[in-house]
Scaffold this active site. Structure first.
Site, short mmCIF file in Angstrom:
data_model
loop_
_atom_site.label_atom_id
_atom_site.label_comp_id
_atom_site.label_asym_id
_atom_site.label_seq_id
_atom_site.Cartn_x
_atom_site.Cartn_y
_atom_site.Cartn_z
N HIS A 148 -0.35 2.34 -2.13
CA HIS A 148 1.21 2.44 -2.39
C HIS A 148 1.78 1.90 -3.65
O HIS A 148 2.57 2.06 -4.24
CB HIS A 148 1.65 1.47 -0.96
CG HIS A 148 2.03 2.29 0.09
ND1 HIS A 148 2.91 3.03 0.46
CD2 HIS A 148 1.32 1.98 1.28
CE1 HIS A 148 2.91 3.33 1.55
NE2 HIS A 148 1.99 2.79 2.24
N SER A 208 -5.32 7.18 -0.29
CA SER A 208 -6.28 6.14 0.26
C SER A 208 -7.13 6.56 1.14
O SER A 208 -8.15 5.66 1.77
CB SER A 208 -5.39 4.85 0.89
OG SER A 208 -4.76 5.20 1.88
N1 HBI Z 1 4.78 -2.16 8.42
N2 HBI Z 1 3.42 -3.47 7.03
C1 HBI Z 1 4.10 -2.23 7.28
N3 HBI Z 1 3.67 -1.27 6.49
C2 HBI Z 1 4.15 -0.06 6.78
O1 HBI Z 1 4.03 0.85 6.14
C3 HBI Z 1 5.31 -0.02 7.87
C4 HBI Z 1 5.50 -1.17 8.67
N4 HBI Z 1 6.25 -0.81 9.73
C5 HBI Z 1 6.95 0.23 9.90
C6 HBI Z 1 6.73 1.29 9.03
N5 HBI Z 1 5.85 1.10 7.94
C7 HBI Z 1 7.28 2.64 9.24
O2 HBI Z 1 7.63 2.88 10.81
C8 HBI Z 1 8.24 3.13 8.35
O3 HBI Z 1 8.55 4.53 8.57
C9 HBI Z 1 9.51 2.52 8.64
FE FE Z 2 1.27 2.97 4.15
#
Ligand code: HBI
Ligand code: FE
Length: 291
Positions: A148, A208
């Protein structure tokens, strides 16, 4: 509408270990789910895992990862050990105003969106075990930093990510988080971009992954569809297998532009049109052939 397990719920439900994301620190529940990066807790094996993953994945990128990612990756600087997050921020914040913050793992959607809206990217503070070297369901520090963070150095992509976070908070108020998480899944995590020299990956979940990087832009099995936001938000996804559908953009500017409008009418349209299975074709799909 059948509710699909969010990445958060499905991940904890599917793993056979208790969630690693212990949100307490010294008995305190973390208010915004962030935590200090406990750098001393990393073992030499953890640093070696990070170094090996970074080296293996970097070698796979040419011809498969998008140019913008390949150009941005060196901005991370450190690759032979797990970086201190302040070492990343010393480069990232001056570039696009973003900073990485440590979290104990997947966090609920509203705190997640809130962090993105404030240009804070949540990076998991632990790394996979050697037994999970080839595949892990939850995002660990390698997935988040390698997958990311490089594109957060790209100004257009960085703007999109902040706008996505702000949109997520609005989606929550409209009860549309599930739909917006599909858009996140099929772009930020598993998106493809069409370059002059062919299809390339920009999604962190692909970039990744040693196996899916090749699969996403070379395999004849999945369907590849030009990104249409409504169609994307109708499409369910699977969290523990390669994608059966990939959505393709022509540029990050296009991603920013198509996700800029108010999604309220789109959410209504998705409800009317109904969901699609992860591998289902749909009328109106603009299919993208392999180059
Ligand atoms: N939390 N740490 C973290 N990383 C994510 O990529 C992440 C998350 N919580 C929810 C989420 N992604 C997904 O549900 C998103 O679509 C919001
Ligand atoms: Fe991710």
């Amino acid at each position: 509408m059948a509710t699909e397990p969010s990445v958060y719920a499905a991940t904890y439900g599917s793993s056979d270990r208790p969630p690693r994301g212990d949100y307490t620190r010294d008995g305190l529940v973390l208010s915004d789910y962030t935590c200090p990066q406990n750098y001393a807790a990393y073992t030499p094996q953890d640093h070696d895992t990070y170094r090996r993953l970074f080296e293996r994945q970097s070698a796979l990128l040419p011809g498969l990862a998008c140019d913008a990612f390949i150009e941005a990756l060196p901005s991370l600087g450190i690759h032979d050990r797990i970086p201190r997050f302040e070492e990343i921020n010393a480069r990232l914040t001056p570039a696009t105003g973003w900073e990485v913050v440590a979290v104990p793992g997947l966090i609920p959607e509203v705190p997640f969106f809130t962090l993105l809206a404030n240009r804070k990217f949540p990076v998991t503070d632990w790394i996979r075990t050697p037994a999970e070297y080839d595949y892990i369901v939850e995002p660990d520090v390698f997935h988040d930093l390698f997958g990311h963070v490089p594109l957060l150095f790209n100004p257009v992509f960085a703007e999109h990510m902040q706008a996505y976070g702000a949109g997520g908070l609005k989606a929550h108020r409209l009860g549309a988080c599930e739909l917006l998480s599909r858009l996140y899944w099929y772009t930020i995590e598993f998106g493809l971009v069409r370059q002059a020299d062919g299809l390339r990956a920009y999604g962190a979940g692909i970039l990744s992954s040693s196996g899916e990087l090749q699969h996403s832009v070379r395999s004849p099995d999945p369907q590849r569809i030009a990104l249409d936001v409504t169609r994307c938000m109708r499409t369910r996804y699977k969290i523990d297998s390669y994608q059966q559908t990939y959505f393709v953009i022509d540029s990050f500017q296009q991603l920013f532009d198509v996700t800029a409008p108010d999604f309220t009418p789109l959410y209504a349209q998705v409800q009317t049109l109904g969901e699609l299975a992860a591998d289902a074709p749909a009328p109106g799909d603009v299919r993208i052939a392999l180059g």
